[in-house]
Scaffold this active site. Structure first.
Site, PDB file in Angstrom:
ATOM      1  N   ASP A   1       0.743  -1.366  -0.079  1.00 17.20           N
ATOM      2  CA  ASP A   1       0.409  -0.330  -0.085  1.00 17.20           C
ATOM      3  C   ASP A   1       1.111   1.564   0.272  1.00 17.20           C
ATOM      4  OD1 ASP A   1      -1.733   1.871   0.467  1.00 17.20           O
ATOM      5  OD2 ASP A   1      -2.714   1.147   2.616  1.00 17.20           O
TER       6      ASP A   1
ATOM      7  N   HIS B   1      -8.757  -0.990  -8.669  1.00 19.15           N
ATOM      8  CA  HIS B   1      -8.768  -0.231  -7.604  1.00 19.15           C
ATOM      9  C   HIS B   1      -7.166   1.012  -8.102  1.00 19.15           C
ATOM     10  CE1 HIS B   1      -8.207   2.204  -3.774  1.00 19.15           C
ATOM     11  NE2 HIS B   1      -7.340   2.178  -3.899  1.00 19.15           N
TER      12      HIS B   1
END
Length: 423
Positions: free
Chosen positions: A226, A331
């Site tokens: 991330d 995403h």
């Protein structure tokens, strides 16, 4: 023996540059542990400077522990009380970040240090301050409130708890040691009286320095790498994207800067979102399906179009079946700057876990914090696109939100926000 003396010859390893994920600067951290006491390591001795052009905690490498806390000014408190509070907070933050006692070493009195972090070094502690929209109303400074603090629009995935959202003042605390971080939190809370009281507080964490063989991008509680596509300080347009420009006439000022917002020069805007991850649902997906939801491989963060983690995504590349390798609703595709007219933000989150809910599901997820020069051009357009069709949306829920203007750093002898509160 003071905490400063304990640092001794270990020195203070400055936290320079931006290393995402597992915090950088952990070279030399012991690979094994023993029951014998050890000398202060590089993790404990690392120090971040409080004074500077920008506040700490924005480009500082991710820390292992964090606290976010918002305050409201008490009834009757205004500009004078707010200025006194910011003066106290800045002085305390400067001492703590240098590895000194919160109260300056006084042996008695209300500001006596609690001793929570006794024997510890600074541990890359940072304390960052911001102002919410309502702060300007409470202090009679609405004419100095920048347009970047206009309220965020509603999003379909929002399930916001007003009691855990917004606030007059916001403080972000980060450190590589949990006791050092908590020590700073207690000091900030104690110094708030009698001008302000806590509105909400949240606790977060990241991987500890030295937990991996080499510095790596962080993983969130879904197990995903991330932060790969974050802007980096070495990029030529980093400052333009992340920091507010100088006022007109100042060196480096950009066209369109307004003198009445000069107090924000060198500052930034922080969007804070408490995003709950529906982990029980997510973990039912096979890894291949998780990869398609994100658009990257879970095992190494590489884009599904091929390459390694830092390889640029090829958004047009198709497989042998003619389908895009990175799905339309992935995403990573929807949030990519090239799909949002270059809109970008510096994501600097903490994970959180607040126990098990009554239905047996984990109350866990991400304390999402992103930094940008203008949230109406950074966070808002990207979130609007995600809101319309992100494959990740069924697995997350936005439960709290805040937007704060974060002034530039304080020069030596000044306090954060002084240019606003004493103008």
């Amino acid at each position: 023996m003071t905490r400063r003396r304990l640092i001794g010859s270990a020195g203070a390893a400055g936290a320079a540059g931006l290393v995402l994920g597992a915090a950088g600067g952990a070279t030399g951290y012991a690979a094994t542990r023993s029951d014998e006491p050890t000398a202060l390591t590089s993790v404990g001795s690392a120090q971040v400077m409080f004074h500077g052009k920008h506040q700490p905690g924005i480009t500082t490498p991710l820390q292992a522990c964090g606290h976010l806390v918002a305050f409201d000014l008490v009834p009757g408190a205004g500009r004078k009380e707010a200025a006194a509070l910011m003066r106290r907070w800045s002085a305390t933050a400067g001492r703590l970040m240098a590895g000194e006692p919160a109260g300056g070493g006084a042996a008695d009195g209300p500001d006596h240090d609690t001793g929570i972090a006794l024997d510890a070094g600074p541990s890359s502690l940072t304390v960052t301050f911001g102002f919410g929209r309502t702060f300007f109303e409470r202090t009679g400074l609405t004419d100095r409130r920048p347009p970047g603090l206009d309220p965020l629009p509603p999003f379909s995935s929002d399930r916001l708890d007003a009691a855990r959202s917004n606030g007059d003042l916001w403080v972000q605390i980060g450190a590589d040691d949990a006791l050092v971080a908590f020590h700073a939190l207690r000091a900030v809370q104690k110094e708030a009286a009698p001008a302000a009281r806590v509105r909400w507080q949240m606790n977060g964490f990241n991987r500890s320095p030295g937990a991996t063989a080499e510095p790596m991008t962080a993983r969130n509680l879904m197990g995903q790498v991330d932060g790969t596509n974050n802007p980096r300080p070495a990029e030529s347009d980093f400052d333009r994207r992340i920091f507010v420009p100088d006022a007109p006439g100042a060196s480096g000022a950009r066209e369109g800067a307004d003198a009445k917002y000069d107090w924000l020069a060198g500052g930034s805007y922080a969007v804070v979102r408490r995003i709950r991850m529906l982990l029980d649902d997510w973990e039912k997906l096979p890894e291949r399906r998780q990869d398609q939801v994100i658009g990257r491989r879970k095992k190494d963060g590489a884009p599904l179009s091929g390459g390694a983690e830092t390889t640029a995504m090829d958004l047009d590349k198709a497989g042998s079946d003619g389908k895009l390798l990175i799905p339309d609703n992935a995403h990573a595709r929807i949030s990519a700057p090239e799909k949002n007219s270059g809109a970008a933000m510096l994501r600097r989150p903490f994970s959180y876990h607040d126990g098990i809910s009554a239905d047996g599901t984990p109350d866990a997820g991400l304390l999402f914090i992103c930094w940008q020069a203008d949230p109406q051009r950074g966070f808002v357009p990207v979130q609007r696109k995600l809101d319309r069709g992100d494959a990740l949306s069924p697995f997350i829920r936005h439960e709290a939100s805040g937007l704060f203007a974060v002034p530039g750093g304080a020069a030596d002898g000044e306090y954060v926000g002084q240019r606003l509160l004493e103008s």
